[in-house]
Motif scaffolding. Structure first.
Motif, PDB file in Angstrom:
ATOM      1  N   THR A   3       0.860  -1.191   0.000  1.00 37.78           N
ATOM      2  CA  THR A   3       0.000   0.000   0.000  1.00 37.78           C
ATOM      3  C   THR A   3       0.887   1.228   0.000  1.00 37.78           C
ATOM      4  OG1 THR A   3      -1.491  -1.270   1.357  1.00 37.78           O
ATOM      5  CG2 THR A   3      -1.940   1.078   1.198  1.00 37.78           C
ATOM      6  N   LYS A   5       0.973   5.766  -0.225  1.00 36.95           N
ATOM      7  CA  LYS A   5       0.182   6.972   0.046  1.00 36.95           C
ATOM      8  C   LYS A   5       0.725   8.145  -0.759  1.00 36.95           C
ATOM      9  CE  LYS A   5      -1.322   9.832   3.888  1.00 36.95           C
ATOM     10  NZ  LYS A   5      -1.351   9.952   5.342  1.00 36.95           N
ATOM     11  N   LYS A  21      -6.526   7.446  -8.107  1.00 39.68           N
ATOM     12  CA  LYS A  21      -7.432   6.525  -7.410  1.00 39.68           C
ATOM     13  C   LYS A  21      -7.748   5.261  -8.210  1.00 39.68           C
ATOM     14  CE  LYS A  21      -9.575   9.670  -4.153  1.00 39.68           C
ATOM     15  NZ  LYS A  21     -10.737  10.486  -3.798  1.00 39.68           N
ATOM     16  N   ASN A  25      -4.061   0.066  -4.645  1.00 40.07           N
ATOM     17  CA  ASN A  25      -3.116   0.063  -3.509  1.00 40.07           C
ATOM     18  C   ASN A  25      -2.646   1.472  -3.119  1.00 40.07           C
ATOM     19  OD1 ASN A  25      -1.638   0.362  -5.903  1.00 40.07           O
ATOM     20  ND2 ASN A  25       0.226  -0.395  -4.904  1.00 40.07           N
ATOM     21  N   THR A  27      -3.543   5.190  -1.551  1.00 35.96           N
ATOM     22  CA  THR A  27      -4.491   6.075  -0.862  1.00 35.96           C
ATOM     23  C   THR A  27      -4.044   7.513  -1.139  1.00 35.96           C
ATOM     24  OG1 THR A  27      -3.203   6.021   1.162  1.00 35.96           O
ATOM     25  CG2 THR A  27      -5.045   4.480   1.019  1.00 35.96           C
ATOM     26  N   GLU A  29      -4.341  11.533  -0.084  1.00 40.07           N
ATOM     27  CA  GLU A  29      -4.745  12.544   0.899  1.00 40.07           C
ATOM     28  C   GLU A  29      -4.531  13.910   0.260  1.00 40.07           C
ATOM     29  OE1 GLU A  29      -3.080  11.994   4.820  1.00 40.07           O
ATOM     30  OE2 GLU A  29      -3.346  14.141   5.276  1.00 40.07           O
TER      31      GLU A  29
END
Ligand code: NAD
Length: 324
Positions: A3, A5, A21, A25, A27, A29
């Motif tokens: 994963t 970010k 998106k 895997n 994310t 922000e």
């Protein structure tokens, strides 16, 4: 699949967010924070940063141990500490080609706004003053000689569009091979000062650096024709603003179209803004609905390519890190 970010700093078009998106895997922000102190706290677990205008300092980079790529939403990168990234072997990418068409079109708009006297005719029409047209004040641009200073992504797009109007294109760019200029049907200018007295329109499209600061100053403006127009959509400081003000006030040149200033936002008391023969815009040449979507998508793709270790060198400011 591990994963990861991605932190987006600043507002970007949804197209870019959607692209990130698509990866299950990853994310995403999004933060509106711009302060170094706040950003240091947000980056401790990020793998990628996509940044609009916030400063990315060495402290922020140090606070992000998993960082693998920083992607600028735009082509300028003065706001990022490239050296700190290179020391860690982290690529910095730029959104090459995202806004070249928009800036080129804005350049043509500034030329046309000046040549066609847009502001004065608009005022006359709103006041029902149709007699205003009896004494012509606007000009055709089809027979003009245009000097393009800087023949990169934007300069070449300006040349294509100006050619379509019928203008004769002259190019001053010591770093572009002659055959590239010739292939665009343009004349090569070896010596700027020799060319300036022949030009009807001079448009600046080079970067701002030690060499180009005040490239157009009082001497150069003094060489230009009294009916000539000067356009700057590149960076404030390439044109000496005080010298430009004097040249416009004393009729050394006829008009100027300016999108970029030494200090932005401009102080309303800036002497250039008081002149009628100037058309200005707030550094928005590259910001259109279309370019925002395109730039966000390119910047997001650069993040993905950085995370996948599949970056194309032409998007990377510090390509030496790709060999490591
Ligand atoms: P680019 O790197 O593709 O092209 C710049 C060209 O300038 C290059 O061909 C280079 O050889 C040339 N050059 C360098 N030094 C020169 C010199 N001394 N004399 C003449 N030419 C020289 O860059 P680009 O993407 O075409 O951007 C051009 C300018 O537009 C930059 O200043 C950029 O910051 C600016 N820009 C403005 C906006 C806006 O919204 N107003 C948006 C994007 C880019």
């Amino acid at each position: 699949m591990p994963t990861m970010k991605v932190l987006i700093i600043g507002e970007i078009n949804q197209t870019g967010i959607n692209l990130l998106k698509t990866r299950a895997n990853i994310t995403v922000e999004i933060t509106g924070a711009h302060d170094e102190h706040d950003l240091v706290k947000l980056v401790h677990d990020v793998d990628g940063i996509l940044v609009r205008s916030a400063l990315i300092t060495s402290s922020i980079i140090e606070a992000a141990p998993s960082l693998k790529v920083v992607s600028r939403h735009g082509v300028g990168f003065n706001s990022v500490d490239v050296q700190a990234l290179s020391l860690r072997g982290i690529p910095l990418t730029i959104a090459v080609g995202g806004n070249a068409v928009s800036v080129a079109e804005h350049t043509l708009y500034l030329i046309l706004a000046l040549a066609k006297q847009g502001k004065r005719y608009d005022t006359a029409a709103r006041h029902g003053d149709f007699n205003f047209r009896n004494t012509p004040i606007s000009h055709e641009i089809g027979t003009s000689r245009l000097l393009v200073i800087g023949f990169g992504r934007i300069g070449t797009q300006v040349a294509r569009r100006a050619s379509a109007f019928g203008m004769a294109i002259h190019v001053y760019d010591p770093y572009v091979p002659d055959n590239v200029i010739n292939d665009h049907g343009a004349q090569i200018v070896q010596n700027l000062n020799d060319a300036l007295p022949q030009m009807d329109i001079v448009s600046v499209h080079c970067p701002l650096n030690e060499e180009t600061k005040h490239l157009i100053g009082s001497r150069e403006l003094g060489l230009m024709k009294p009916n000539a127009l000067l356009i700057n959509t590149a960076r404030g400081g390439i044109v000496d603003e005080n010298a430009l003000h004097d040249a416009l006030r004393h009729g050394q040149i006829a008009g100027a179209g300016i999108d970029v200033f030494v200090i932005e936002p401009t102080n309303p008391s800036l002497n250039l803004l008081k002149l009628d023969n100037v058309v200005v815009s707030p550094h928005c040449a590259g910001v259109t609905v279309e370019s925002s979507a395109r730039t966000a998508e390119i910047a997001a793709q650069n993040v993905l390519n950085g995370l996948d270790s599949k970056l194309d060198e032409s998007f990377v400011v510090n390509p030496e890190v790709l060999q490591q």
